[in-house]
Every structure is written in C-alpha cells, then in structure tokens.
Design an enzyme around this catalytic site. Structure first.
Site, PDB file in Angstrom:
ATOM      1  N   ASP A  20      12.472   3.456  70.592  1.00 35.84           N
ATOM      2  CA  ASP A  20      12.784   2.784  69.329  1.00 35.84           C
ATOM      3  C   ASP A  20      12.042   3.465  68.188  1.00 35.84           C
ATOM      4  OD1 ASP A  20      13.729  -0.055  68.029  1.00 35.84           O
ATOM      5  OD2 ASP A  20      11.791   0.566  67.215  1.00 35.84           O
ATOM      6  N   TYR A  63       9.629   5.347  59.901  1.00 37.98           N
ATOM      7  CA  TYR A  63       8.467   5.776  60.693  1.00 37.98           C
ATOM      8  C   TYR A  63       8.151   7.257  60.504  1.00 37.98           C
ATOM      9  CZ  TYR A  63       9.543   1.446  63.311  1.00 37.98           C
ATOM     10  OH  TYR A  63       9.816   0.152  63.679  1.00 37.98           O
ATOM     11  N   LYS A  98      16.719   3.140  62.728  1.00 34.39           N
ATOM     12  CA  LYS A  98      16.952   2.093  61.729  1.00 34.39           C
ATOM     13  C   LYS A  98      17.144   2.693  60.347  1.00 34.39           C
ATOM     14  CE  LYS A  98      13.555  -0.620  64.318  1.00 34.39           C
ATOM     15  NZ  LYS A  98      12.798   0.509  64.881  1.00 34.39           N
ATOM     16  N   HIS A 151      17.031  -2.299  58.751  1.00 37.47           N
ATOM     17  CA  HIS A 151      15.603  -2.564  58.960  1.00 37.47           C
ATOM     18  C   HIS A 151      15.159  -3.910  58.382  1.00 37.47           C
ATOM     19  CE1 HIS A 151      11.831   0.005  59.947  1.00 37.47           C
ATOM     20  NE2 HIS A 151      11.618  -1.260  60.229  1.00 37.47           N
TER      21      HIS A 151
END
Length: 278
Positions: free
Chosen positions: A46, A51, A76, A109
């Site tokens: 994930d 990120y 996401k 998100h």
C-alpha cells in the site's frame, strides 16, 4: 508462497487481508524495506502519491522477480489532484513511477468535502476502472455522509474504504455502514502508531497469554473483525513478526478486553475538516 488469506471485494476481485504499508518509508529505502516484506510473504503493498515513494515501490516490485499477478498494489490520488482531468493525469504519473501497466486498487486519499470535487474525481476513477487500468476502486477516510452521496451518484460502488482504525478508535458505526453496503474496511495506523496502545497492560496480558507480541495481538484482532490491515515497519524482524499471526486465535474474552480500549481518539485529522492540498 504467502499464507495470508484473501477477502473478496464487491466486484469479485480478491485481495490479501494482510498487507504492507509504506507510509513514511523514504523512496531510496523503499526497495530494501519492501524487499524484506516480499521475502517474508507479504503480497499486498500500500503506497500513495503523497508518500513520495512510488518509484522505490516500483523498483522493489521489479527486483522481486515475482509474477505480477501474485501481487496486489494499491496507490492513492493526492488531494491537490482531485477533479476529473487532473485525476486522469495523476494516475498516469503514479503508474509511470510504479513502472506498472495497471494497479490493483486506486483510492481517493481524502474526501475534502469543502472543495466538493470527490464526485467528479470518482467519475475519473470509474473511467480508469472501465478501461481495465485499475482492478478495483475505493476511497480513504470517507464518513457515511460522503459515502451516501457517492453511492447515490456513482455507477460503480466503492470496493473499500481505508480509514484510521485501531483499538483506541474502533469506528463501529462506520464499519457497520460498510458491512450494510458491501464495502470492505481497511485500517490505516492499525497499531495506533505505537502511541501507548502497544504498551497497554491489557494488550500485554493478552500477548503474554498467547506467547505473542502486542503488535501481533492487535493485528490478529483486526483480522478477526474482518478488517483488511496494513501494518508498517522498517525493521526486518518486526516485518516478519507482523505477518506471523495465523497460528493463534483470540478468544471471546480477548476480543471483549480489546473492545474496552475504545476511546474514540484520533491520531490523524478529521475527514470533515481535513483540507490540506499542499
């Protein structure tokens, strides 16, 4: 081979119930850390555009030598890219960074209700799904009000809602809504980011009883509730421990004790007011 059981989403796609989260994993460290996870038996990874480690995730996937069909990759859409056309462009960017032809699960998100773009964003998700570039589509951090609107206006129902969920924030009402509408529940920060939960005496007593770590007990609790869970660690020994949760079972007393830890305390922001698009 992985021994993680699968859950079947509402469109018939199966995903591992236990995966590996890479939030706060630096991009340059992601290949090695994800490599440890894949070696330990994780097959679900994930990540997210926010990120900033999609490239490292892609390198780990390529280096693993594992058949693509054995892996389940989630990413996401970040808040600043919500909207129909911007979503399609952002997906292309993520796919390029990952070095993949498709992703298994694509998630919005945050709902950002104050900007009112998540329905248009979802229409772009539906297009990606119809084109086969995404095997399943879902959301993160959506409250029932956001989900009701989406269900009322969408052609494709969300397969999954990834939410903050741990023993201090058990989200019973939201999980019940998911169950009633055949939406899978996935837990982020499933261990509460280590802020006290792992040191709780009641968790410790259950861990001692089963000869397991507190983290293993909490992950097992999630699994027995039916949640999809994505613990994160950068430590190889903990990565292995966190997937070693299928040789024991919590009893009714254990589950009741953990239910008593619910305080409704969030570690992250409230989805109704989260408005960060930076």
């Amino acid at each position: 081979m992985s021994n993680v059981p699968g859950i079947t989403l509402n469109n018939g796609v199966t995903m591992p119930q236990l995966g590996f989260g890479v939030w706060q994993v630096p991009d340059e460290e992601a290949p090695a850390i994800i490599g440890h996870a894949l070696d330990a038996g994780y097959r679900s990874i994930d990540t997210a555009a926010a990120y900033e480690n999609e490239k490292g995730t892609g390198k780990a996937i390529a280096a693993s030598g594992l058949p693509r069909e054995e892996l389940f990759i989630t990413t996401k859409l970040w808040n600043s890219e919500q909207g129909y056309d911007t979503t399609l462009r952002a997906f292309d960017t993520s796919l390029g960074k990952l070095g993949l032809d498709y992703v298994d699960l694509y998630l919005i998100h945050w709902p950002l209700p104050m900007f009112d773009r998540y329905v248009d964003t979802w229409r772009a998700f539906e297009k990606l799904y119809a084109e086969g570039r995404v095997r399943a589509i879902g959301v993160c951090n959506f409250h029932p009000a956001h989900l009701r609107r989406l269900l009322g206006e969408a052609s494709v129902a969300p397969a999954l809602n990834q939410i903050e969920l741990h023993p201090n924030l058990q989200q019973e009402q939201l999980r019940a809504f998911h169950s009633a509408h055949n939406i899978a529940t996935e837990a982020w920060s499933p261990l509460g980011q280590g802020r006290g939960i792992l040191n709780d005496k009641r968790i410790g007593a259950i861990a001692d009883k089963h000869g397991k770590t507190p983290a293993q007990v909490i992950i097992r609790w999630h699994l027995q509730l039916g949640n999809v869970v994505i613990p994160k660690s950068a430590t190889p020994s903990r990565i292995r421990q966190n997937i070693d949760v299928f040789g024991f079972e919590l009893d009714a007393g254990d589950m009741t004790a953990i239910a008593g830890l619910n305080t409704g305390t969030r570690l992250g922001p409230d989805p109704d007011t989260q408005d960060w698009v930076g």
